[in-house]
Motif scaffolding. Structure first.
Motif, PDB file in Angstrom:
ATOM      1  N   UNK A   8      18.555  11.671  78.188  1.00 28.60           N
ATOM      2  CA  UNK A   8      18.373  13.118  78.276  1.00 28.60           C
ATOM      3  C   UNK A   8      17.330  13.559  79.296  1.00 28.60           C
ATOM      4  N   UNK A   9      16.616  12.639  79.870  1.00 28.49           N
ATOM      5  CA  UNK A   9      15.618  13.005  80.869  1.00 28.49           C
ATOM      6  C   UNK A   9      14.204  12.894  80.339  1.00 28.49           C
ATOM      7  N   UNK A  10      13.267  12.825  81.268  1.00 29.93           N
ATOM      8  CA  UNK A  10      11.872  12.589  80.922  1.00 29.93           C
ATOM      9  C   UNK A  10      11.243  13.773  80.209  1.00 29.93           C
ATOM     10  N   UNK A  11      11.574  14.993  80.614  1.00 27.71           N
ATOM     11  CA  UNK A  11      10.959  16.170  80.008  1.00 27.71           C
ATOM     12  C   UNK A  11      11.354  16.283  78.542  1.00 27.71           C
ATOM     13  N   UNK A  12      12.638  16.127  78.250  1.00 26.30           N
ATOM     14  CA  UNK A  12      13.118  16.231  76.870  1.00 26.30           C
ATOM     15  C   UNK A  12      12.554  15.110  76.001  1.00 26.30           C
ATOM     16  N   UNK A  13      12.512  13.906  76.537  1.00 22.06           N
ATOM     17  CA  UNK A  13      12.015  12.769  75.770  1.00 22.06           C
ATOM     18  C   UNK A  13      10.525  12.892  75.480  1.00 22.06           C
ATOM     19  N   UNK A  14       9.737  13.226  76.499  1.00 19.33           N
ATOM     20  CA  UNK A  14       8.287  13.347  76.304  1.00 19.33           C
ATOM     21  C   UNK A  14       7.981  14.451  75.303  1.00 19.33           C
ATOM     22  N   UNK A  15       8.656  15.584  75.439  1.00 17.37           N
ATOM     23  CA  UNK A  15       8.422  16.705  74.543  1.00 17.37           C
ATOM     24  C   UNK A  15       8.801  16.361  73.110  1.00 17.37           C
ATOM     25  N   UNK A  16       9.894  15.625  72.929  1.00 19.15           N
ATOM     26  CA  UNK A  16      10.336  15.272  71.585  1.00 19.15           C
ATOM     27  C   UNK A  16       9.373  14.320  70.892  1.00 19.15           C
ATOM     28  N   UNK A  17       8.810  13.363  71.631  1.00 19.81           N
ATOM     29  CA  UNK A  17       7.970  12.343  71.012  1.00 19.81           C
ATOM     30  C   UNK A  17       6.469  12.623  71.080  1.00 19.81           C
ATOM     31  N   UNK A  18       6.026  13.343  72.097  1.00 16.90           N
ATOM     32  CA  UNK A  18       4.588  13.530  72.278  1.00 16.90           C
ATOM     33  C   UNK A  18       4.136  14.986  72.291  1.00 16.90           C
ATOM     34  N   UNK A  19       5.070  15.916  72.128  1.00 20.03           N
ATOM     35  CA  UNK A  19       4.709  17.323  72.107  1.00 20.03           C
ATOM     36  C   UNK A  19       4.763  17.945  73.489  1.00 20.03           C
ATOM     37  N   UNK A  41       6.223   3.378  76.803  1.00 22.55           N
ATOM     38  CA  UNK A  41       5.546   2.578  75.783  1.00 22.55           C
ATOM     39  C   UNK A  41       6.291   2.597  74.455  1.00 22.55           C
ATOM     40  N   UNK A  42       7.083   3.618  74.214  1.00 22.72           N
ATOM     41  CA  UNK A  42       7.876   3.721  72.993  1.00 22.72           C
ATOM     42  C   UNK A  42       9.325   3.416  73.333  1.00 22.72           C
ATOM     43  N   UNK A  43       9.935   2.504  72.582  1.00 22.63           N
ATOM     44  CA  UNK A  43      11.320   2.119  72.848  1.00 22.63           C
ATOM     45  C   UNK A  43      12.258   3.308  72.644  1.00 22.63           C
ATOM     46  N   UNK A  44      12.054   4.067  71.565  1.00 25.14           N
ATOM     47  CA  UNK A  44      12.913   5.211  71.287  1.00 25.14           C
ATOM     48  C   UNK A  44      12.777   6.284  72.366  1.00 25.14           C
ATOM     49  N   UNK A  45      11.558   6.542  72.795  1.00 25.53           N
ATOM     50  CA  UNK A  45      11.328   7.530  73.848  1.00 25.53           C
ATOM     51  C   UNK A  45      11.942   7.053  75.162  1.00 25.53           C
ATOM     52  N   UNK A  46      11.846   5.759  75.444  1.00 26.52           N
ATOM     53  CA  UNK A  46      12.406   5.201  76.662  1.00 26.52           C
ATOM     54  C   UNK A  46      13.926   5.352  76.682  1.00 26.52           C
ATOM     55  N   UNK A  47      14.556   5.096  75.543  1.00 26.89           N
ATOM     56  CA  UNK A  47      16.016   5.243  75.468  1.00 26.89           C
ATOM     57  C   UNK A  47      16.429   6.711  75.596  1.00 26.89           C
ATOM     58  N   UNK A  48      15.682   7.604  74.980  1.00 27.09           N
ATOM     59  CA  UNK A  48      15.991   9.026  75.089  1.00 27.09           C
ATOM     60  C   UNK A  48      15.761   9.507  76.515  1.00 27.09           C
ATOM     61  N   UNK A  49      14.750   8.955  77.179  1.00 26.57           N
ATOM     62  CA  UNK A  49      14.469   9.317  78.559  1.00 26.57           C
ATOM     63  C   UNK A  49      15.656   8.960  79.450  1.00 26.57           C
TER      64      UNK A  49
END
Length: 97
Positions: A82-93, A71-79
């Motif tokens: 760097x992977x889903x775990x790193x992206x989710x943790x960075x943007x959503x805790x 749902x977040x463009x920045x999180x999607x690009x980071x995913x």
């Protein structure tokens, strides 16, 4: 469900009040004893919940994290980088499960 929560809270309050009454009846010299304040490291590690590793998550849990992150463009690009775990943790805790 609400009655269960209220019942648990009332029982905890009763236990706290009962334990305070028993502590008050002890001599003052016994109240300064702090041996029960600290716990061995191995006992504490079994009591404290450890963070789950990425390998512990099921495919369904990873997919739900992926859907939230998309749902977040920045999180999607980071995913993608760097992977889903790193992206989710960075943007959503921390991961909720």
């Amino acid at each position: 469900m609400k009655t269960l929560a209220i019942l648990v809270l009332c029982s905890l309050a009763a236990i706290c009040l009962a334990s305070d009454a028993s502590v008050g009846s002890q001599p003052a010299s016994d109240n300064n004893d702090q041996d029960g304040l600290f716990v061995e490291r191995d006992l504490a590690s079994t009591v404290v919940r450890q963070k789950r590793a990425a390998a512990d998550l099921s495919l369904t849990q990873l997919e739900s994290l992926r859907e939230v992150c998309e749902l977040s463009v920045a999180c999607d690009e980071m995913m993608d980088a760097q992977g889903i775990i790193a992206a989710y943790t960075a943007y959503y805790g921390p991961i909720p499960y």
